[in-house]
Design an enzyme around this catalytic site. Structure first.
Site, PDB file in Angstrom:
ATOM      1  N   ASN A   1       0.793  -1.241   0.000  1.00 15.63           N
ATOM      2  CA  ASN A   1       0.000   0.000   0.000  1.00 15.63           C
ATOM      3  C   ASN A   1       0.820   1.284   0.000  1.00 15.63           C
ATOM      4  OD1 ASN A   1       0.707  -0.604   2.641  1.00 15.63           O
ATOM      5  ND2 ASN A   1      -1.219   0.106   3.510  1.00 15.63           N
TER       6      ASN A   1
ATOM      7  N   GLY B   1       3.012  -5.636   7.375  1.00 14.09           N
ATOM      8  CA  GLY B   1       2.011  -6.364   6.596  1.00 14.09           C
ATOM      9  C   GLY B   1       0.867  -6.803   7.482  1.00 14.09           C
ATOM     10  N   SER B   2       0.204  -7.860   7.068  1.00 15.11           N
ATOM     11  CA  SER B   2      -1.024  -8.262   7.755  1.00 15.11           C
ATOM     12  C   SER B   2      -0.729  -9.020   9.052  1.00 15.11           C
ATOM     13  CB  SER B   2      -1.847  -9.151   6.832  1.00 15.11           C
ATOM     14  OG  SER B   2      -1.115 -10.330   6.555  1.00 15.11           O
ATOM     15  N   VAL B   3      -1.723  -9.075   9.912  1.00 15.87           N
ATOM     16  CA  VAL B   3      -1.584  -9.802  11.184  1.00 15.87           C
ATOM     17  C   VAL B   3      -1.322 -11.281  10.909  1.00 15.87           C
ATOM     18  CG1 VAL B   3      -2.827 -10.529  13.263  1.00 15.87           C
ATOM     19  CG2 VAL B   3      -3.016  -8.180  12.472  1.00 15.87           C
TER      20      VAL B   3
ATOM     21  N   GLY C   1       2.225 -11.684   9.950  1.00 16.60           N
ATOM     22  CA  GLY C   1       3.053 -11.292  11.104  1.00 16.60           C
ATOM     23  C   GLY C   1       3.099 -12.373  12.172  1.00 16.60           C
TER      24      GLY C   1
ATOM     25  N   GLU D   1       5.047  -4.511  12.142  1.00 15.75           N
ATOM     26  CA  GLU D   1       4.108  -3.391  11.988  1.00 15.75           C
ATOM     27  C   GLU D   1       2.904  -3.961  11.239  1.00 15.75           C
ATOM     28  OE1 GLU D   1       4.510  -0.422  13.218  1.00 15.75           O
ATOM     29  OE2 GLU D   1       6.625  -0.475  13.776  1.00 15.75           O
TER      30      GLU D   1
ATOM     31  N   CYS E   1      -3.016   1.083   6.740  1.00 12.23           N
ATOM     32  CA  CYS E   1      -3.060   0.354   8.023  1.00 12.23           C
ATOM     33  C   CYS E   1      -3.699   1.213   9.108  1.00 12.23           C
ATOM     34  CB  CYS E   1      -1.654  -0.059   8.433  1.00 12.23           C
ATOM     35  SG  CYS E   1      -0.506   1.309   8.556  1.00 12.23           S
TER      36      CYS E   1
HETATM   37  P1  NAD Z   1       0.764  -9.255   3.531  1.00 12.97           P
HETATM   38  O1  NAD Z   1       0.969  -9.673   4.937  1.00 12.97           O
HETATM   39  O2  NAD Z   1      -0.047 -10.114   2.648  1.00 12.97           O
HETATM   40  O3  NAD Z   1       2.176  -9.095   2.784  1.00 12.97           O
HETATM   41  C1  NAD Z   1       3.205  -8.277   3.290  1.00 12.97           C
HETATM   42  C2  NAD Z   1       4.546  -8.801   2.792  1.00 12.97           C
HETATM   43  O4  NAD Z   1       4.788 -10.089   3.376  1.00 12.97           O
HETATM   44  C3  NAD Z   1       4.612  -8.994   1.272  1.00 12.97           C
HETATM   45  O5  NAD Z   1       5.888  -8.604   0.810  1.00 12.97           O
HETATM   46  C4  NAD Z   1       4.411 -10.501   1.126  1.00 12.97           C
HETATM   47  O6  NAD Z   1       4.972 -11.010  -0.069  1.00 12.97           O
HETATM   48  C5  NAD Z   1       5.159 -11.013   2.356  1.00 12.97           C
HETATM   49  N1  NAD Z   1       4.773 -12.372   2.804  1.00 12.97           N
HETATM   50  C6  NAD Z   1       3.625 -13.044   2.527  1.00 12.97           C
HETATM   51  N2  NAD Z   1       3.647 -14.260   3.129  1.00 12.97           N
HETATM   52  C7  NAD Z   1       4.825 -14.351   3.800  1.00 12.97           C
HETATM   53  C8  NAD Z   1       5.424 -15.350   4.632  1.00 12.97           C
HETATM   54  N3  NAD Z   1       4.826 -16.523   4.861  1.00 12.97           N
HETATM   55  N4  NAD Z   1       6.625 -15.092   5.199  1.00 12.97           N
HETATM   56  C9  NAD Z   1       7.238 -13.915   4.978  1.00 12.97           C
HETATM   57  N5  NAD Z   1       6.727 -12.925   4.192  1.00 12.97           N
HETATM   58  C10 NAD Z   1       5.535 -13.142   3.613  1.00 12.97           C
HETATM   59  O7  NAD Z   1       0.180  -7.769   3.576  1.00 12.97           O
HETATM   60  P2  NAD Z   1      -0.338  -6.876   2.338  1.00 12.97           P
HETATM   61  O8  NAD Z   1      -1.641  -7.383   1.871  1.00 12.97           O
HETATM   62  O9  NAD Z   1       0.754  -6.657   1.342  1.00 12.97           O
HETATM   63  O10 NAD Z   1      -0.551  -5.454   3.077  1.00 12.97           O
HETATM   64  C11 NAD Z   1      -1.703  -5.110   3.751  1.00 12.97           C
HETATM   65  C12 NAD Z   1      -1.552  -5.323   5.250  1.00 12.97           C
HETATM   66  O11 NAD Z   1      -0.424  -4.626   5.728  1.00 12.97           O
HETATM   67  C13 NAD Z   1      -2.731  -4.755   6.012  1.00 12.97           C
HETATM   68  O12 NAD Z   1      -3.076  -5.638   7.056  1.00 12.97           O
HETATM   69  C14 NAD Z   1      -2.196  -3.446   6.557  1.00 12.97           C
HETATM   70  O13 NAD Z   1      -2.862  -2.966   7.694  1.00 12.97           O
HETATM   71  C15 NAD Z   1      -0.777  -3.828   6.863  1.00 12.97           C
HETATM   72  N6  NAD Z   1       0.061  -2.638   6.969  1.00 12.97           N
HETATM   73  C16 NAD Z   1       0.570  -2.289   8.185  1.00 12.97           C
HETATM   74  C17 NAD Z   1       1.322  -1.115   8.309  1.00 12.97           C
HETATM   75  C18 NAD Z   1       1.900  -0.665   9.623  1.00 12.97           C
HETATM   76  O14 NAD Z   1       2.825   0.129   9.615  1.00 12.97           O
HETATM   77  N7  NAD Z   1       1.395  -1.130  10.754  1.00 12.97           N
HETATM   78  C19 NAD Z   1       1.544  -0.318   7.174  1.00 12.97           C
HETATM   79  C20 NAD Z   1       1.008  -0.725   5.958  1.00 12.97           C
HETATM   80  C21 NAD Z   1       0.271  -1.887   5.853  1.00 12.97           C
END
Ligand code: NAD
Length: 470
Positions: free
Chosen positions: A149, A224-226, A229, A244, A278
């Protein structure tokens, strides 16, 4: 576009198309790397550690300032690329570029402030006669895994502090929108020795997972997503980890609020980047007494948004990252309507576009607001008192940021003290962030803080050196 590993361009037999979500056109192809390529990046990043540690803080800082200048020179090109791969309006991409420049500048400044402290060992039993001090030592190799995003600024929030305190970096950019980050890595590599910055593209479940479990990486900095994470936290072993994660941020409007200001807060908070933020406003909690005036003004302001080609500078609402993402939002809204909520404006999908949607009479148990809905949605939940507003605000597994609109000092302080979130803003919505502030959520929204100074602290370890002068 190729990956950059140890200063060399590397491709793969498998390629993935990066498409513009607005018109479906292929912008570029990127390699789908496999484990051998990740191993190469891990080796190059480890080999480059010593050279970076030997570089003076003065030189690291100057180089980061130079990268800043180069980013300024490439601002428009990168903003257009960002808009094409994410679908966000060009004006929002330009803001992301400005913030990226600012984030780098903060890191260039911070590179000169990696201090330790003297420690009075004589305050402890048998400590008399010692002189002791601490140093902040780099961890080694930082793997940065980032979401689609805000791909550029969120990745720079990891790369820049990591290098400021002399860690080398491997980036796993988001699969959907990797190009701006890959271009930035090329720019940074012009200033630093080969291997200081490396990019590995491919599937998160393969490459991301491999980096997370590698014993030759010292820190995982993930945004990324919970769901992802949580998986990372279970697999990372003894590595340091910063997470995060997602948010479900409330915007509380109390009966004494400046309603126009609160409406602007929702427009900027719920519809920014088509709601894919996020810290976006995901739940609007309004005291009943002012709900009808607030709602009427919110619908008027929402109807003034301009949905269209994200490269057009008049556009204020772009696409979601994909048609699939827009369909998920459509389904979440339809389910809420079936459960008794009603759409006041919006609610229509067209390909990857979803209209800015105000939806009233939402209850706190509806999936639309229990889950993190990543779309341009303003769901309104009615409450009857300050106590109820705080209770609803806290009724979530998330705790990233929060905003409360009120002109009453005591109500503001009660919300500030009692809402469980990493940040509570008074008379500002949760999407507000400056790049130097400590940023990071409570509860399932994450572990650790970013914001350059705070990220540096999480990317170094403390070493104590004690001299026996007895
Ligand atoms: P996502 O968790 O699907 O992906 C994030 C990253 O993780 C990508 O690069 C993805 O390829 C990688 N990934 C996927 N599976 C993995 C695994 N098993 N091991 C290691 N890495 C892996 O998230 P998304 O859909 O790209 O982003 C949206 C999410 O991110 C939302 O939940 C949003 O709230 C969150 N977000 C949080 C913040 C913050 O600062 N708190 C900022 C922006 C977005």
């Amino acid at each position: 576009m190729d990956m950059l590993i140890g200063g060399k361009h590397i491709s793969s037999d498998d390629l993935q198309e990066v498409k513009n979500p607005y018109d479906g056109e292929i912008i570029d192809n990127i390699p789908i790397a496999h484990r051998q390529t990740a191993d190469l990046a891990i080796k190059e990043a480890n080999d480059a550690k010593e050279g970076l540690v030997e570089m003076s803080a003065f030189k690291v800082s100057n180089k980061l300032f130079n990268v800043c200048e180069k980013l300024k020179d490439n601002k428009m090109d990168l903003a257009q690329l960002l808009t094409m791969e994410v679908g966000k309006p060009i004006n929002e991409s330009l803001v992301e570029l400005d913030r990226s420049i600012e984030t780098l500048k903060l890191a260039a400044e911070e590179a000169k402030r990696i201090y330790g402290e003297s420690v009075p060992l004589d305050a402890g039993l048998n400590g008399k006669g010692f002189f002791a001090f601490t140093q902040r030592v780099p961890l080694g190799v930082v793997a940065a895994i980032t979401p689609f995003n805000y791909p550029l600024n969120l990745t720079i929030h990891k790369i820049a502090p990591a290098i400021a305190c002399k860690n080398t970096v491997i980036i796993k950019p988001p699969t959907e929108a990797p190009l701006t980050v890959m271009k930035f890595a090329e720019i940074l590599n012009e200033e630093f020795p080969d291997g200081v910055i490396n990019t590995v593209t491919g599937y998160g479940s393969e490459i991301g997972d491999y980096l997370v479990t590698s014993p030759n990486i010292d820190k995982i900095s993930f945004t990324g997503s919970v769901t992802t994470g949580l998986m990372i936290s279970q697999k990372a072993g003894m590595k340091k980890v910063t997470l995060e994660l997602g948010g479900n941020d409330p915007l509380v409007v109390l009966k004494d609020a400046d309603i126009d200001k609160a409406v602007r807060g929702v427009i900027n908070g719920a519809f920014l980047n088509a709601g894919q933020v996020c810290m976006g406003v995901k739940r609007i909690i309004v005291e009943d007494e002012i709900a009808s005036e607030f709602t009427r003004k919110l619908v008027d302001a929402t109807d003034r948004l301009v949905m269209g080609n994200p490269l057009d500078e008049n556009t204020t609402l772009g696409t979601l990252i994909s048609e699939k993402a827009a369909m998920q939002v459509e389904e979440a809204v339809n389910n809420a309507v079936n459960d008794g909520a009603n759409i006041l404006t919006g609610g229509v999908r067209d390909g990857a576009f979803y209209e800015a949607t105000v939806i009233d009479n939402v209850t706190q148990d509806m999936d639309l607001v229990v889950n993190e809905t990543f779309g341009p949605i303003a769901p309104i939940i009615h409450v009857n008192s300050l106590d109820e507003a705080i209770e609803v605000a806290n009724d979530t597994e998330y705790g990233l940021q929060a905003g409360v609109f009120t002109n009453d000092y005591y109500s503001a302080m009660r919300c500030a003290n009692e809402i469980e979130a990493g940040t509570v803003f008074v008379n500002k919505q949760s999407t507000f962030r400056t790049d130097n502030m400590p940023f990071g959520g409570f509860k399932n929204s994450g572990v650790g803080k970013e914001g350059i100074k705070y990220a540096v602290s999480e990317m170094t370890k403390t070493k104590l050196i004690g001299l026996n002068l007895r």
